[in-house]
Design a protein around this motif. Structure first.
Motif, PDB file in Angstrom:
ATOM      1  N   SER A 182      22.692   2.315 -21.137  1.00  0.00           N
ATOM      2  CA  SER A 182      23.676   1.790 -22.089  1.00  0.00           C
ATOM      3  C   SER A 182      25.049   1.569 -21.465  1.00  0.00           C
ATOM      4  CB  SER A 182      23.803   2.724 -23.285  1.00  0.00           C
ATOM      5  OG  SER A 182      24.197   4.015 -22.861  1.00  0.00           O
ATOM      6  N   SER A 183      25.292   2.103 -20.291  1.00  0.00           N
ATOM      7  CA  SER A 183      26.602   1.973 -19.645  1.00  0.00           C
ATOM      8  C   SER A 183      26.740   0.696 -18.840  1.00  0.00           C
ATOM      9  CB  SER A 183      26.856   3.172 -18.722  1.00  0.00           C
ATOM     10  OG  SER A 183      26.924   4.368 -19.457  1.00  0.00           O
ATOM     11  N   TYR A 184      25.674  -0.053 -18.688  1.00  0.00           N
ATOM     12  CA  TYR A 184      25.698  -1.244 -17.846  1.00  0.00           C
ATOM     13  C   TYR A 184      25.872  -2.502 -18.684  1.00  0.00           C
ATOM     14  CZ  TYR A 184      24.670   1.673 -13.893  1.00  0.00           C
ATOM     15  OH  TYR A 184      24.769   2.633 -12.907  1.00  0.00           O
ATOM     16  N   ASP A 185      26.712  -3.409 -18.147  1.00  0.00           N
ATOM     17  CA  ASP A 185      27.103  -4.600 -18.892  1.00  0.00           C
ATOM     18  C   ASP A 185      26.205  -5.798 -18.618  1.00  0.00           C
ATOM     19  OD1 ASP A 185      30.024  -3.225 -17.826  1.00  0.00           O
ATOM     20  OD2 ASP A 185      29.741  -3.530 -19.994  1.00  0.00           O
ATOM     21  N   TYR A 186      25.669  -5.863 -17.417  1.00  0.00           N
ATOM     22  CA  TYR A 186      24.864  -7.024 -17.034  1.00  0.00           C
ATOM     23  C   TYR A 186      23.575  -6.542 -16.367  1.00  0.00           C
ATOM     24  CZ  TYR A 186      29.359  -9.307 -17.643  1.00  0.00           C
ATOM     25  OH  TYR A 186      30.551  -9.744 -18.156  1.00  0.00           O
ATOM     26  N   TRP A 187      22.510  -7.308 -16.618  1.00  0.00           N
ATOM     27  CA  TRP A 187      21.184  -6.965 -16.097  1.00  0.00           C
ATOM     28  C   TRP A 187      20.502  -8.185 -15.506  1.00  0.00           C
ATOM     29  CZ3 TRP A 187      19.023  -2.101 -16.132  1.00  0.00           C
ATOM     30  CH2 TRP A 187      19.721  -1.124 -16.853  1.00  0.00           C
ATOM     31  N   GLY A 188      19.680  -7.934 -14.495  1.00  0.00           N
ATOM     32  CA  GLY A 188      18.811  -8.971 -13.977  1.00  0.00           C
ATOM     33  C   GLY A 188      17.517  -9.017 -14.775  1.00  0.00           C
ATOM     34  N   GLN A 189      16.650  -9.948 -14.406  1.00  0.00           N
ATOM     35  CA  GLN A 189      15.391 -10.137 -15.108  1.00  0.00           C
ATOM     36  C   GLN A 189      14.291  -9.229 -14.582  1.00  0.00           C
ATOM     37  OE1 GLN A 189      14.888 -12.140 -17.896  1.00  0.00           O
ATOM     38  NE2 GLN A 189      17.118 -12.059 -17.755  1.00  0.00           N
ATOM     39  N   GLY A 190      14.515  -8.639 -13.433  1.00  0.00           N
ATOM     40  CA  GLY A 190      13.541  -7.691 -12.894  1.00  0.00           C
ATOM     41  C   GLY A 190      12.619  -8.290 -11.856  1.00  0.00           C
ATOM     42  N   THR A 191      12.118  -7.440 -10.981  1.00  0.00           N
ATOM     43  CA  THR A 191      11.139  -7.831  -9.971  1.00  0.00           C
ATOM     44  C   THR A 191      10.047  -6.775  -9.935  1.00  0.00           C
ATOM     45  OG1 THR A 191      10.844  -8.516  -7.658  1.00  0.00           O
ATOM     46  CG2 THR A 191      12.393  -6.720  -8.048  1.00  0.00           C
ATOM     47  N   GLN A 192       8.806  -7.235  -9.896  1.00  0.00           N
ATOM     48  CA  GLN A 192       7.665  -6.315  -9.976  1.00  0.00           C
ATOM     49  C   GLN A 192       7.390  -5.678  -8.616  1.00  0.00           C
ATOM     50  OE1 GLN A 192       5.508  -5.496 -12.717  1.00  0.00           O
ATOM     51  NE2 GLN A 192       4.798  -3.940 -11.239  1.00  0.00           N
ATOM     52  N   VAL A 193       7.234  -4.373  -8.628  1.00  0.00           N
ATOM     53  CA  VAL A 193       6.803  -3.630  -7.451  1.00  0.00           C
ATOM     54  C   VAL A 193       5.499  -2.928  -7.805  1.00  0.00           C
ATOM     55  CG1 VAL A 193       7.297  -1.683  -5.925  1.00  0.00           C
ATOM     56  CG2 VAL A 193       9.111  -3.295  -6.521  1.00  0.00           C
ATOM     57  N   THR A 194       4.461  -3.188  -7.029  1.00  0.00           N
ATOM     58  CA  THR A 194       3.168  -2.577  -7.264  1.00  0.00           C
ATOM     59  C   THR A 194       2.720  -1.863  -5.987  1.00  0.00           C
ATOM     60  OG1 THR A 194       2.572  -4.320  -8.829  1.00  0.00           O
ATOM     61  CG2 THR A 194       0.782  -2.947  -7.967  1.00  0.00           C
ATOM     62  N   VAL A 195       2.416  -0.582  -6.120  1.00  0.00           N
ATOM     63  CA  VAL A 195       1.997   0.212  -4.977  1.00  0.00           C
ATOM     64  C   VAL A 195       0.554   0.640  -5.192  1.00  0.00           C
ATOM     65  CG1 VAL A 195       2.510   2.198  -3.529  1.00  0.00           C
ATOM     66  CG2 VAL A 195       4.368   1.034  -4.737  1.00  0.00           C
ATOM     67  N   SER A 196      -0.306   0.229  -4.298  1.00  0.00           N
ATOM     68  CA  SER A 196      -1.721   0.572  -4.425  1.00  0.00           C
ATOM     69  C   SER A 196      -2.029   1.839  -3.644  1.00  0.00           C
ATOM     70  CB  SER A 196      -2.581  -0.576  -3.912  1.00  0.00           C
ATOM     71  OG  SER A 196      -2.345  -0.796  -2.531  1.00  0.00           O
ATOM     72  N   SER A 197      -3.009   2.582  -4.129  1.00  0.00           N
ATOM     73  CA  SER A 197      -3.362   3.852  -3.479  1.00  0.00           C
ATOM     74  C   SER A 197      -4.432   3.651  -2.417  1.00  0.00           C
ATOM     75  CB  SER A 197      -3.863   4.834  -4.532  1.00  0.00           C
ATOM     76  OG  SER A 197      -4.944   4.292  -5.239  1.00  0.00           O
ATOM     77  N   MET A 226      13.241   0.735   0.059  1.00  0.00           N
ATOM     78  CA  MET A 226      12.268   1.692  -0.464  1.00  0.00           C
ATOM     79  C   MET A 226      11.234   1.982   0.614  1.00  0.00           C
ATOM     80  SD  MET A 226      11.756   0.213  -4.329  1.00  0.00           S
ATOM     81  CE  MET A 226      10.877  -1.244  -3.784  1.00  0.00           C
ATOM     82  N   ASN A 227      11.210   3.213   1.068  1.00  0.00           N
ATOM     83  CA  ASN A 227      10.245   3.655   2.076  1.00  0.00           C
ATOM     84  C   ASN A 227       9.322   4.710   1.486  1.00  0.00           C
ATOM     85  OD1 ASN A 227      11.607   2.043   3.993  1.00  0.00           O
ATOM     86  ND2 ASN A 227      12.988   3.723   4.519  1.00  0.00           N
ATOM     87  N   GLN A 262       0.829  -1.200   0.000  1.00  0.00           N
ATOM     88  CA  GLN A 262       0.000   0.000   0.000  1.00  0.00           C
ATOM     89  C   GLN A 262       0.866   1.255   0.000  1.00  0.00           C
ATOM     90  OE1 GLN A 262      -2.686  -0.356   3.353  1.00  0.00           O
ATOM     91  NE2 GLN A 262      -4.247  -1.310   2.065  1.00  0.00           N
ATOM     92  N   ALA A 263       0.306   2.328  -0.485  1.00  0.00           N
ATOM     93  CA  ALA A 263       1.012   3.601  -0.478  1.00  0.00           C
ATOM     94  C   ALA A 263       1.478   3.931   0.943  1.00  0.00           C
ATOM     95  CB  ALA A 263       0.125   4.704  -1.013  1.00  0.00           C
ATOM     96  N   GLY A 264       2.712   4.393   1.037  1.00  0.00           N
ATOM     97  CA  GLY A 264       3.311   4.689   2.328  1.00  0.00           C
ATOM     98  C   GLY A 264       4.094   3.536   2.916  1.00  0.00           C
ATOM     99  N   GLY A 265       3.956   2.378   2.325  1.00  0.00           N
ATOM    100  CA  GLY A 265       4.646   1.195   2.822  1.00  0.00           C
ATOM    101  C   GLY A 265       6.087   1.117   2.368  1.00  0.00           C
ATOM    102  N   SER A 266       6.725  -0.008   2.727  1.00  0.00           N
ATOM    103  CA  SER A 266       8.147  -0.204   2.429  1.00  0.00           C
ATOM    104  C   SER A 266       8.384  -1.573   1.813  1.00  0.00           C
ATOM    105  CB  SER A 266       8.974  -0.096   3.717  1.00  0.00           C
ATOM    106  OG  SER A 266       8.867   1.178   4.302  1.00  0.00           O
ATOM    107  N   LEU A 267       9.426  -1.635   1.030  1.00  0.00           N
ATOM    108  CA  LEU A 267       9.934  -2.898   0.489  1.00  0.00           C
ATOM    109  C   LEU A 267      11.447  -2.811   0.439  1.00  0.00           C
ATOM    110  CD1 LEU A 267       7.605  -3.650  -2.575  1.00  0.00           C
ATOM    111  CD2 LEU A 267       7.721  -4.961  -0.448  1.00  0.00           C
ATOM    112  N   ARG A 268      12.090  -3.975   0.515  1.00  0.00           N
ATOM    113  CA  ARG A 268      13.535  -4.035   0.351  1.00  0.00           C
ATOM    114  C   ARG A 268      13.850  -4.995  -0.786  1.00  0.00           C
ATOM    115  NH1 ARG A 268      18.333  -6.656   4.026  1.00  0.00           N
ATOM    116  NH2 ARG A 268      19.911  -5.038   3.691  1.00  0.00           N
ATOM    117  N   LEU A 269      14.441  -4.465  -1.835  1.00  0.00           N
ATOM    118  CA  LEU A 269      14.848  -5.283  -2.965  1.00  0.00           C
ATOM    119  C   LEU A 269      16.280  -5.756  -2.766  1.00  0.00           C
ATOM    120  CD1 LEU A 269      13.459  -3.202  -5.966  1.00  0.00           C
ATOM    121  CD2 LEU A 269      12.281  -4.877  -4.526  1.00  0.00           C
TER     122      LEU A 269
END
Length: 123
Positions: free
Chosen positions: A108-123, A83-84, A13-20
């Motif tokens: 373009s300056s980065y050599d390696y990338w991850g596949q990504g993780t979804q972050v969804t923040v609800s209002s 992320m707070n 929820q909005a105002g919440g936190s996550l740690r990636l």
């Protein structure tokens, strides 16, 4: 083969936190800068935060400054993004990346990338 694997995304929820987290493995060696980027649907991938090899060079996008904190544990080959105060506009797929060319705001300056993780923040 170098691999970057993100984790820690989810729905909050909005105002919440996550740690990636972003774990690196494979033949990644030497001094490399790392960064977090994000991509919302229909938008280009954008810079979020970066950190140099020894952690002394840190920068944030204006949109997350004061709310997000980037850090790294080189002994564990892991990058973090605390992320707070999350906002609905923070909703995106978050990617970590590694660069041997120094800290950069540019995809373009980065050599390696991850596949990504979804972050969804609800209002």
């Amino acid at each position: 083969q170098v691999q970057l694997v993100e984790s820690g995304g989810g729905l909050v929820q909005a105002g919440g936190s996550l740690r990636l987290s972003c774990e690196t493995s494979g033949r990644i060696r030497g001094n490399y800068a790392m960064g977090w980027f994000r991509q919302a649907p229909g938008k280009e991938r954008e810079f979020v935060a970066l950190i140099g090899w020894i952690g002394g060079n840190i920068a944030y996008a204006d949109s997350v400054k004061g709310r997000f904190t980037i850090s790294r544990d080189n002994a564990e080959y892991t990058l973090y993004l605390q992320m707070n105060g999350l906002k609905p506009e923070d909703t995106a797929v978050y990617y970590c990346a590694a660069s041997y060319r120094g800290s950069s705001y540019f995809v373009s300056s980065y050599d390696y990338w991850g596949q990504g993780t979804q972050v969804t923040v609800s209002s």
